[in-house]
Structure formats: C-alpha cells, structure tokens
Design a protein around this motif. Sequence first.
Motif, PDB file in Angstrom:
ATOM      1  N   SER A 190      65.888  48.419  60.506  1.00  0.00           N
ATOM      2  CA  SER A 190      65.476  49.737  61.001  1.00  0.00           C
ATOM      3  C   SER A 190      65.489  50.707  59.831  1.00  0.00           C
ATOM      4  O   SER A 190      65.889  50.363  58.716  1.00  0.00           O
ATOM      5  N   TYR A 191      65.064  51.935  60.105  1.00  0.00           N
ATOM      6  CA  TYR A 191      65.341  53.025  59.186  1.00  0.00           C
ATOM      7  C   TYR A 191      66.771  53.490  59.453  1.00  0.00           C
ATOM      8  O   TYR A 191      67.216  53.512  60.609  1.00  0.00           O
ATOM      9  N   ARG A 250      57.134  57.571  54.027  1.00  0.00           N
ATOM     10  CA  ARG A 250      57.109  59.012  54.264  1.00  0.00           C
ATOM     11  C   ARG A 250      55.706  59.590  54.074  1.00  0.00           C
ATOM     12  O   ARG A 250      55.272  60.428  54.862  1.00  0.00           O
ATOM     13  N   MET A 266      57.200  57.227  59.212  1.00  0.00           N
ATOM     14  CA  MET A 266      58.400  56.841  59.946  1.00  0.00           C
ATOM     15  C   MET A 266      58.659  57.815  61.095  1.00  0.00           C
ATOM     16  O   MET A 266      58.269  58.984  61.052  1.00  0.00           O
ATOM     17  N   ASP A 274      66.902  47.550  51.713  1.00  0.00           N
ATOM     18  CA  ASP A 274      65.521  47.645  52.167  1.00  0.00           C
ATOM     19  C   ASP A 274      64.655  46.761  51.270  1.00  0.00           C
ATOM     20  O   ASP A 274      65.163  45.991  50.458  1.00  0.00           O
ATOM     21  N   THR A 311      63.698  53.470  64.815  1.00  0.00           N
ATOM     22  CA  THR A 311      62.516  52.613  64.782  1.00  0.00           C
ATOM     23  C   THR A 311      61.383  53.291  65.541  1.00  0.00           C
ATOM     24  O   THR A 311      61.613  54.172  66.381  1.00  0.00           O
ATOM     25  N   GLU A 317      62.571  51.715  52.792  1.00  0.00           N
ATOM     26  CA  GLU A 317      63.602  52.386  53.585  1.00  0.00           C
ATOM     27  C   GLU A 317      63.853  51.721  54.925  1.00  0.00           C
ATOM     28  O   GLU A 317      64.500  52.309  55.805  1.00  0.00           O
ATOM     29  N   PHE A 318      63.372  50.503  55.097  1.00  0.00           N
ATOM     30  CA  PHE A 318      63.509  49.773  56.360  1.00  0.00           C
ATOM     31  C   PHE A 318      64.334  48.528  56.075  1.00  0.00           C
ATOM     32  O   PHE A 318      63.923  47.683  55.277  1.00  0.00           O
TER      33      PHE A 318
END
Length: 602
Positions: free
Chosen positions: A115-116, A548, A500, A86, A134, A91-92
Amino acid sequence: MTSDSDVTTDVTPDWEKRFRAPRVGLPEWAEDAPDRSLFVSNATGTFELYAWDRATGAQRQATDRPNGTTDGTLSPDGEWIWWFSDTDGDEFGTWVRQPFAGGPDEPATPGLEPSYPAGLALGRDGTAVVGRSTDEDGTTIHVVRPDGSAPTVIYRHRESAGVGDLSRDGTLVAVEHTEHGDAMHSALRVLDLDGATVAELDDSRGGTEELGLEVLGFAPVAGDTRLLVGHQRRGRWEPMVWDVASGTETELGIELPGDVSAEWYPDGSALLIAHGFEARSELWRYDLAARSLVAVETPPGTVSGATARPDGTVEYQWSSAAEPPTVRSTAGGVVLDPPGFRAPGSVPVEDVWVEGPGGRVHALAQRPAGRGDGPFPTVFEIHGGPTWHDSDAFASAPAAWLDHGFAVVRVNYRGSTGYGREWTDALKHRVGLIELEDIAAVREWAVASGLADPARLVLSGGSWGGYLTLLGLGTQPGAWAVGLAAVPVADYVTAYHDEMEALKSLDRTLFGGTPQEVPERFAASSPLTYVDAVTAPVHIAAGVNDPRCPIRQIENYVDRLAERGAVHEVYRYEAGHGSLVVEERIKQVRMELEFALKHLPH
C-alpha cells in the motif's frame, strides 16, 4: 621539490561538490535505548539509512537499494530498524525490519498487502499500528500484534487519514482524519486497540470551518493520557495539551509570531518549541508548570529538525543559505560529522517584501558573488508543496545557478506555510492562478529594482513548483524566456485519475470537487489548457514511477508540445517523485543549466 606531475588539481566545480559532499540528517534515537540512533546519509552517493551505536561509536549502513531509502524508524527498545520498502520510488510497498546490530531483513507486517504508507506507531510490547492507503479501500489502520495473529482493522474510511501516535503504555491510538472531506484541515480521533472511540476533536465542525488539527505526540509517561496537539484557532499553528481521558484542553498561549510546533521533553515536564517566522526558525523550551519560555540558542537561519535528549540537551540540524547543514547540540559542538569533505558555502539571501493582489508577498533573493550590480539573468525557483515554504536554508540547486552568474528569487506565494492560516488556505478554487499572481508581483519588483534582466527570466520548479512553471509559461507567455519543470502536474484531469488516493482527496479540497463535478475549475488550472500559448523553450524531467505527478499526464502535455513543434526537451528517469541518487540529481541540474544557457538570449 615537487614537480608539476606530482600535483593533482581538483577541477570539480563547486556546484557539483555541494551535491556530492557527504551529509547526515538529524539522528532519531530509540525512546528506551537512547544510545541507539538511526540517521540518513548520502555517504555512498545514495541516501540510505544508517545505524549508530553512540555507546561504542559504531556506525553501519542499514539499507542499500539502487534508488535509496529514507523512510525508517527505530522500535522503542532500539532492537529493530523498521524501513519502508517500495519499488524504485513508487511509494507503494510494505514495512520490513532488521536487527539494529545487523542481520537479514524480514517482513515487519505479515498479512498486510502492499500500500501507500499512512503512518506507523510502534509499541513497547512489539505491537505495531500501521496506516495504509490504497485506491480500492481508501485509508485503513491495522493493529499487528507480536504473537503472529492476523492483523486487525481498527479504522477504515474512503477519505485520507493517518496514524498520529501510540500512547506510551500502548493502549491508545491517535488518528488524524478528513472524514468531513476537507483534506487540508484534519480532525482527531483517539481509539483503543480494539477500534473503539475514546475521544474526538474536530475544529472544522464537520468541514464547515477551515480549522485543522495535527497530532504532535502523546506524553512520554506511562499511563499519561495527555496528547500534544497542533491547532489553528488563532490563525496560525500552535500547540495545546488535550487530556483525552478528561477532555480537558489546555491552550498554552505561546506569544510568538508565525507558526509554532512542539514536542515533549523526555520526562514530560516541558516542551521543545519549534518556531518558524518569515523564512527563519528558532527553538525554545516551554516549562509546563511555570508556563515560561526560555530560548534555546541557535544561530540565525533555519532549524530543519530538533529533538530533546534524556539529559535535557537539544540536538538540531541547522543551516543557512550561505552555510551548509550541520547537526549540533546545545551541549556544544557537532553531534555527527559526516566523513569526507564539507560542501562549499554559497551567498546569503536578501528579504524582499512586495505588495501583491492578496497582501504582502515575501521572497528571498540572492545575487551572484563578484558579478557586479546587475541586472542578471534570473531564475525564479518555485517551491513545491504547495503547503510548504522556502527558507533561509542551504540548498545546492539555487547555489548552482548563482555559481553560473544567475540571480535566484524564491517566492512564498499564497498557499505557503509560515505566514498564517489565511495565507496558506487562500489558493482554493483558483488553484495555480493565485500563486502565479504573487510570483508576477515579485517578478515586476525584480525587474524594476534592477536585479533581473527582463529578457533573461527563467521560471523553474519541481512538483507543485513544476506545475506552476508549466501553468506560468502558458498563462504568462511573454514573461518568461525559459521554463524548467521537474515532476510537474501538466494535465490536471489525467493527473487526478492516475495519482495516489491521498492526493485525490487533496485535489477535491482544493478544487471543491472532482473533475466531473467542477470541470471548469480543473480546466482553468490545468497547464494543458494553455499549452498552445507556450512560446518559451521548456525542459521537463519526469520520474516514470512517480505516484504524485504520474507519467501519463506529462506525456499528454509533451505530445501537444511536439504536435505544434514547440521547443522542448524531456528527460525520463527510472525513479519516482525525485531521486535519492546524488549523481542523478547532478545530471538533472546539469541538463537544466545547459538548457537555460543554450536558449537564453546572450
């Protein structure tokens, strides 16, 4: 003789040493090459992934990024290290891989956009099953084959879902999903690699019952269609065996209080049982044929991870509030010793039970050593999650407060795990407010018992704990002298829109709808609603890349504090939902200590 100039004295305080002490996580081993292992360590000052060849003893650092790396796994043959890449903690990203022996990283899932992550399972023939989340597509699950063909989609849904496991022969995929709209209680679906449904299990009955399931793993035997499943049918988490081919469900009847999880022994004949109860944990071996339990001896405290090795031994990571973590084996001794010095110990916890409005509340209290009987300035360190719990485990941040003469109290409020399904599920609709009722009950005990000085109470926490801190400062303004909130939810409506996608699903479950559908519930549970009532000085730390608890909603809250001249400080750092860099973590704890000592009455 030795002169004074020849003597060097280490003046680093113990609280900093605890953070800097090298530590290692429980090693993961490759299923078909058990001498090849992967573990996480902070040996360089940043948490990164390390490869360990047990046959030769050789270790090497596999990842090296400014903000650290902890999300990785080994291919079954041990030839590849997969890790999630990421950007600075957002986190992506995408999965990449590198040879176990070393070499350049390469894209592991070509053809898949960032994506996550939503789960990953690796097959023995090089096939990968990749879960993605996503904002645009919700959850998708893809099969990436080793022949270089384009990835194929075998699952798609707007609600949150994830890859649970891939069967040993690589023909079946277990998926946890929440298509029924209850993100706290998953259902299970088993697919073949073409996406056809093989079997389904849904204890929630389409979302009408609050009963969840979780994938614990396929049997480690070729052609075996047994899936180990966690269920809540008796009011707590416990395992059963579900044969997805025949549909047979075998409940194991493991009569232990508290939550029970499990994983397979490598030959499939037994289960390694992880039992958590009242903030402690222990291990057992369950023989499937004899239906018998035998204790796996571990010291009193918390086992934060365990794995059964092919030779039948068990490796586990253990700690207590007083003793730092070690990775041990039932064969005896320490499995993996980090280089350098060992973290100083701390003080043990005391169990506290308090009658609250929703039942007995369990809290863990610690008193500063050598400071008398109290009352003490006291930090209420509130855990995140919210579906998590504080345990009798080593933690550097509470120990830092203890070193500075503070008592520390940690509360397993309603919403916490380990006390039964009803306790965990109780926080719906009155989100945040229920948890604060339990914290208030424990606060009253702390003051009445003589532990806590009522004029010097600090409310502190990170993530959900940071959210409860801000909400508590606004709804209980006379109770707290100082607030310390790290990566919090501060403005719940804006947080919902910016977070997210998987967390949007969770929030819809918690509140019973979106901010448009149940605006009164979001308003009642948002710290921003009560910001003008905040009287305590408040310190806020925020990661600018946090998916988050995003930064914009924190800025909205801070702007309101600034408009009314409220005493506050804000620290923004270049990372996501917390930091994997040791010195950054020390910096943040030092800021919190200095802020509290500055603003508390003397």
